[in-house]
Design a protein around this motif. Structure first.
Motif, PDB file in Angstrom:
ATOM      1  N   ASN A  22       0.991  -1.291  -0.107  1.00 33.22           N
ATOM      2  CA  ASN A  22       0.045  -0.064  -0.011  1.00 33.22           C
ATOM      3  C   ASN A  22       0.955   1.345  -0.122  1.00 33.22           C
ATOM      4  N   MET A  23       2.129   1.061  -0.276  1.00 33.72           N
ATOM      5  CA  MET A  23       2.955   2.134  -0.299  1.00 33.72           C
ATOM      6  C   MET A  23       3.609   2.427  -1.848  1.00 33.72           C
ATOM      7  N   PHE A  24       3.843   3.686  -2.429  1.00 33.91           N
ATOM      8  CA  PHE A  24       4.262   3.406  -3.544  1.00 33.91           C
ATOM      9  C   PHE A  24       5.055   4.938  -3.701  1.00 33.91           C
ATOM     10  N   GLU A  25       6.371   4.717  -4.187  1.00 40.88           N
ATOM     11  CA  GLU A  25       7.395   5.583  -4.257  1.00 40.88           C
ATOM     12  C   GLU A  25       7.781   6.379  -5.463  1.00 40.88           C
ATOM     13  N   VAL A  26       7.730   7.589  -5.400  1.00 39.87           N
ATOM     14  CA  VAL A  26       7.842   8.482  -6.646  1.00 39.87           C
ATOM     15  C   VAL A  26       9.334   9.119  -6.196  1.00 39.87           C
ATOM     16  N   GLN A  27       9.937   9.975  -7.229  1.00 39.94           N
ATOM     17  CA  GLN A  27      10.602  11.037  -6.946  1.00 39.94           C
ATOM     18  C   GLN A  27      10.563  12.267  -7.751  1.00 39.94           C
ATOM     19  N   ILE A  28      10.860  13.436  -7.469  1.00 41.20           N
ATOM     20  CA  ILE A  28      10.798  14.434  -8.331  1.00 41.20           C
ATOM     21  C   ILE A  28      12.175  14.730  -8.779  1.00 41.20           C
ATOM     22  N   VAL A  29      12.055  14.498 -10.417  1.00 44.77           N
ATOM     23  CA  VAL A  29      13.216  15.135 -11.175  1.00 44.77           C
ATOM     24  C   VAL A  29      13.290  16.264 -11.997  1.00 44.77           C
ATOM     25  N   ILE A  53      -3.269   4.259   2.235  1.00 40.68           N
ATOM     26  CA  ILE A  53      -2.391   4.273   1.192  1.00 40.68           C
ATOM     27  C   ILE A  53      -1.493   5.401   1.237  1.00 40.68           C
ATOM     28  N   THR A  54      -0.209   5.227   1.010  1.00 44.06           N
ATOM     29  CA  THR A  54       0.831   6.047   1.151  1.00 44.06           C
ATOM     30  C   THR A  54       1.927   6.379  -0.182  1.00 44.06           C
ATOM     31  N   VAL A  55       1.850   7.473  -0.515  1.00 47.64           N
ATOM     32  CA  VAL A  55       2.640   7.880  -1.666  1.00 47.64           C
ATOM     33  C   VAL A  55       4.021   8.659  -0.858  1.00 47.64           C
ATOM     34  N   LYS A  56       5.080   8.227  -1.453  1.00 49.39           N
ATOM     35  CA  LYS A  56       6.412   8.586  -0.528  1.00 49.39           C
ATOM     36  C   LYS A  56       7.361   9.168  -1.665  1.00 49.39           C
ATOM     37  N   ASN A  57       7.847  10.197  -1.597  1.00 54.02           N
ATOM     38  CA  ASN A  57       8.685  10.952  -2.437  1.00 54.02           C
ATOM     39  C   ASN A  57      10.307  10.503  -1.897  1.00 54.02           C
ATOM     40  N   VAL A  58      10.783   9.849  -2.589  1.00 53.60           N
ATOM     41  CA  VAL A  58      12.117   9.098  -1.936  1.00 53.60           C
ATOM     42  C   VAL A  58      13.467   9.798  -2.740  1.00 53.60           C
ATOM     43  N   GLY A  59      13.049  10.827  -3.433  1.00 49.85           N
ATOM     44  CA  GLY A  59      14.344  11.473  -4.384  1.00 49.85           C
ATOM     45  C   GLY A  59      14.931  12.401  -3.659  1.00 49.85           C
ATOM     46  N   ASP A  60      16.096  12.923  -4.015  1.00 48.80           N
ATOM     47  CA  ASP A  60      16.678  14.182  -3.427  1.00 48.80           C
ATOM     48  C   ASP A  60      16.084  15.479  -3.371  1.00 48.80           C
ATOM     49  N   ILE A  61      15.140  15.500  -4.448  1.00 50.97           N
ATOM     50  CA  ILE A  61      14.463  16.895  -4.611  1.00 50.97           C
ATOM     51  C   ILE A  61      13.063  16.806  -3.536  1.00 50.97           C
ATOM     52  N   LYS A  62      13.032  17.458  -2.559  1.00 49.90           N
ATOM     53  CA  LYS A  62      12.032  17.520  -1.650  1.00 49.90           C
ATOM     54  C   LYS A  62      10.763  18.734  -2.008  1.00 49.90           C
ATOM     55  N   ALA A  63       9.542  18.200  -1.675  1.00 56.38           N
ATOM     56  CA  ALA A  63       8.539  19.342  -2.146  1.00 56.38           C
ATOM     57  C   ALA A  63       7.456  18.859  -1.252  1.00 56.38           C
ATOM     58  N   GLU A  64       6.750  19.948  -0.893  1.00 52.30           N
ATOM     59  CA  GLU A  64       5.359  19.392  -0.404  1.00 52.30           C
ATOM     60  C   GLU A  64       4.378  19.276  -1.301  1.00 52.30           C
ATOM     61  N   PHE A  65       3.760  18.027  -1.371  1.00 52.47           N
ATOM     62  CA  PHE A  65       2.939  17.633  -2.546  1.00 52.47           C
ATOM     63  C   PHE A  65       1.652  17.258  -1.864  1.00 52.47           C
ATOM     64  N   THR A  66       0.834  16.830  -2.791  1.00 53.58           N
ATOM     65  CA  THR A  66      -0.526  16.255  -2.175  1.00 53.58           C
ATOM     66  C   THR A  66      -1.198  15.332  -3.343  1.00 53.58           C
ATOM     67  N   VAL A  67      -1.928  14.752  -2.889  1.00 54.33           N
ATOM     68  CA  VAL A  67      -2.682  13.571  -3.910  1.00 54.33           C
ATOM     69  C   VAL A  67      -4.123  13.980  -3.759  1.00 54.33           C
ATOM     70  N   LYS A  68      -4.874  14.232  -5.121  1.00 51.13           N
ATOM     71  CA  LYS A  68      -6.192  14.408  -5.300  1.00 51.13           C
ATOM     72  C   LYS A  68      -6.959  13.562  -6.036  1.00 51.13           C
ATOM     73  N   SER A  69      -8.214  13.305  -5.581  1.00 51.56           N
ATOM     74  CA  SER A  69      -8.913  12.426  -6.114  1.00 51.56           C
ATOM     75  C   SER A  69     -10.435  12.489  -5.491  1.00 51.56           C
ATOM     76  N   GLN A  76      -3.313  13.469   4.294  1.00 52.83           N
ATOM     77  CA  GLN A  76      -2.405  14.104   5.049  1.00 52.83           C
ATOM     78  C   GLN A  76      -0.951  14.144   4.527  1.00 52.83           C
ATOM     79  N   PHE A  77      -0.357  15.378   4.888  1.00 53.05           N
ATOM     80  CA  PHE A  77       1.011  15.286   4.293  1.00 53.05           C
ATOM     81  C   PHE A  77       2.029  15.103   5.353  1.00 53.05           C
ATOM     82  N   ASN A  78       3.000  14.381   5.318  1.00 56.13           N
ATOM     83  CA  ASN A  78       4.086  13.967   6.467  1.00 56.13           C
ATOM     84  C   ASN A  78       5.225  14.737   5.927  1.00 56.13           C
ATOM     85  N   GLN A  79       5.568  15.979   6.409  1.00 52.98           N
ATOM     86  CA  GLN A  79       6.639  16.375   6.178  1.00 52.98           C
ATOM     87  C   GLN A  79       8.174  15.882   6.435  1.00 52.98           C
ATOM     88  N   LYS A  80       8.187  15.121   7.535  1.00 48.58           N
ATOM     89  CA  LYS A  80       9.317  14.103   8.059  1.00 48.58           C
ATOM     90  C   LYS A  80       9.903  13.424   7.060  1.00 48.58           C
TER      91      LYS A  80
END
Length: 439
Positions: A22-29, A53-69, A76-80
């Motif tokens: 239930n966790m999906f990893e993405v990165q910002i490039v 369900i969790t979508v996690k940004n594991v890349g070096d570029i961090k940003a506050e993002f959200t999931v919409k539907s 909920q966004f987890n900044q940590k």
């Protein structure tokens, strides 16, 4: 005690696997401006809709993002750990579309399929464990080429999986001379492929002239089996319909209709050209030679600007067709031959013969013939010869502006002759411009 620790370890491992599902990893490039989301792992997302369900940004570029539907809640966004957690609404069982958004990042959409379904929809392909592992390795194991359009072989390739997902980019500018290869990777033989379309050559194309229905359905060639998956393959076409539909079938019921636009082919095109011609049409007048005598001279003897209507002949398809007739590896003579004007031509295909007439009341007195050199879609340089009628002095031995002439302007004897001269200009291909504006 040993068995107890083993149980704890096994329970923890199972809990970890469940969480990962239930966790999906993405990165910002940073591929350009704006930046983009990039997926890691399987491009298909499967999750238990009964859990978070969790979508996690594991890349070096961090940003506050959200999931919409419209089908999710408790976002909920987890900044940590730079992740977003959400819950699918309780009454939602079918796959949902979600959108990832962040400031300065291009939005990304993906589909999440529910793995916790008690009664699968019989009209849709079943969700199996094998689907979780359809990736590049599975696709490549069938030895399929990722080249989705082979212009030399006039072949467009479409590769689908059991979910109706198209792998690779869809071919663009498929035309009425193309064969269409459809591949479908599935777990069993309850699937089939169908195409709706029609072939009907135009009067200026190669036979046949009668239309025939080119609808076909079936699994095609004998399926190739690799690691439990089957690859169905069928070759279709060509088609002259404006659009065809690739239809995927499971248990004799359609679950995907994929439209494909078909470009028309042309052997000739109509152009409007603006040219400068060196075929002068001077006027003859009386001028003073001395205080007591006159001579004849000419005026308006410079180059002329004209607008002409010209036909452009696309010679390369006809050359290829004739060459095929006499070659040992000739292709089917009956299929349409012509040029798809929305494809980028090679250099030699940019040079085409042309002929035309002036757009004026003088159209009967002028013929233009030459070549066009296409520099952009719809635009060409044009040059060649201008054959037309002009007036000249009947006495060709008379030296204009030097010999004495006795008489008035009405006494000037003229004769009509046809001559060749050169011209140059710009031509606009009306068929290309029409198609570009339609796009």
């Amino acid at each position: 005690m040993k068995h107890y620790l083993s149980f704890i370890l096994l329970f923890s491992l199972c809990s970890f696997c469940f969480a990962v599902s239930n966790m999906f990893e993405v990165q910002i490039v940073k591929k350009g401006t704006p930046q983009e989301f990039s997926l890691l792992g399987n491009p298909y997302w499967y999750a238990d809709f009964g859990s978070n369900i969790t979508v996690k940004n594991v890349g070096d570029i961090k940003a506050e993002f959200t999931v919409k539907s419209e089908n999710i809640t408790n976002v909920q966004f987890n900044q940590k750990d730079n992740s977003v957690t959400f819950k699918v609404k309780d009454d939602i069982k079918d796959p949902i579309e979600v959108t990832l958004e962040a400031n300065g990042v291009k939005t990304y959409q993906n589909k999440i399929t529910n793995t916790n379904v008690d009664k699968p929809d019989p009209d849709k392909p079943p969700v199996t464990e094998n689907q979780l592992y359809i990736d590049d390795t599975v696709i490549n194991s069938f030895g399929l080429s990722w080249s989705n359009y082979q212009i030399e072989n006039n072949r467009a390739t479409y590769l689908f999986d059991m979910n109706g997902q198209l792998w690779g980019r869809a071919p663009v500018n498929v035309d009425a001379d193309d064969s269409i290869d459809v591949y479908l990777i599935v777990p069993d033989t309850t699937y089939a492929i169908k195409i709706n379309g029609e072939y009907c050559a135009t009067p200026i194309s190669i036979q046949p002239h009668a239309a025939y229905n080119a609808n076909l359905e079936g699994t095609g060639d004998e399926p190739i089996v690799v690691n439990g998956f089957k690859c169905l393959h069928h070759t279709y076409g060509p088609y002259t319909s404006d659009q065809i539909d690739i239809i995927l079938i499971h248990n004799k019921k359609q679950f995907l209709q994929f439209p494909v636009k078909i470009n028309k082919l042309y052997n000739v095109a109509m152009g409007v050209s603006f040219v400068s011609s060196n075929l002068h049409r001077p006027k003859f007048v009386i001028e003073s030679l001395t205080t007591t005598s006159n001579t004849i001279n000419k005026i308006d003897a410079s180059s002329r600007s004209l607008t002409i209507l010209n036909i452009i002949f696309y010679w390369k398809p006809t050359y290829d067709c004739v060459h095929d007739w006499f070659s040992h590896n000739r292709r089917d003579r009956s299929i349409t031959r012509g040029r798809d004007v929305l494809k980028e031509p090679r250099f030699m295909e940019r040079i085409n013969p042309t002929f035309g007439v002036p757009i004026s009341k003088e159209w009967k007195n002028g013929l233009f013939t030459g070549f066009t050199l296409e520099f952009a879609r719809g635009g060409s340089f044009i040059a060649g010869g201008h054959y037309g009628e002009i007036e000249q002095l009947a006495n060709q031995d008379f030296k204009l502006g030097e010999d004495e002439f006795i008489g008035t302007k009405d006494d000037i004897q003229l004769t009509h002759v046809y001559k060749w001269s050169g011209f140059i200009g710009i031509s606009l291909d009306t068929s290309v411009l029409k198609l570009l504006f339609e796009k």
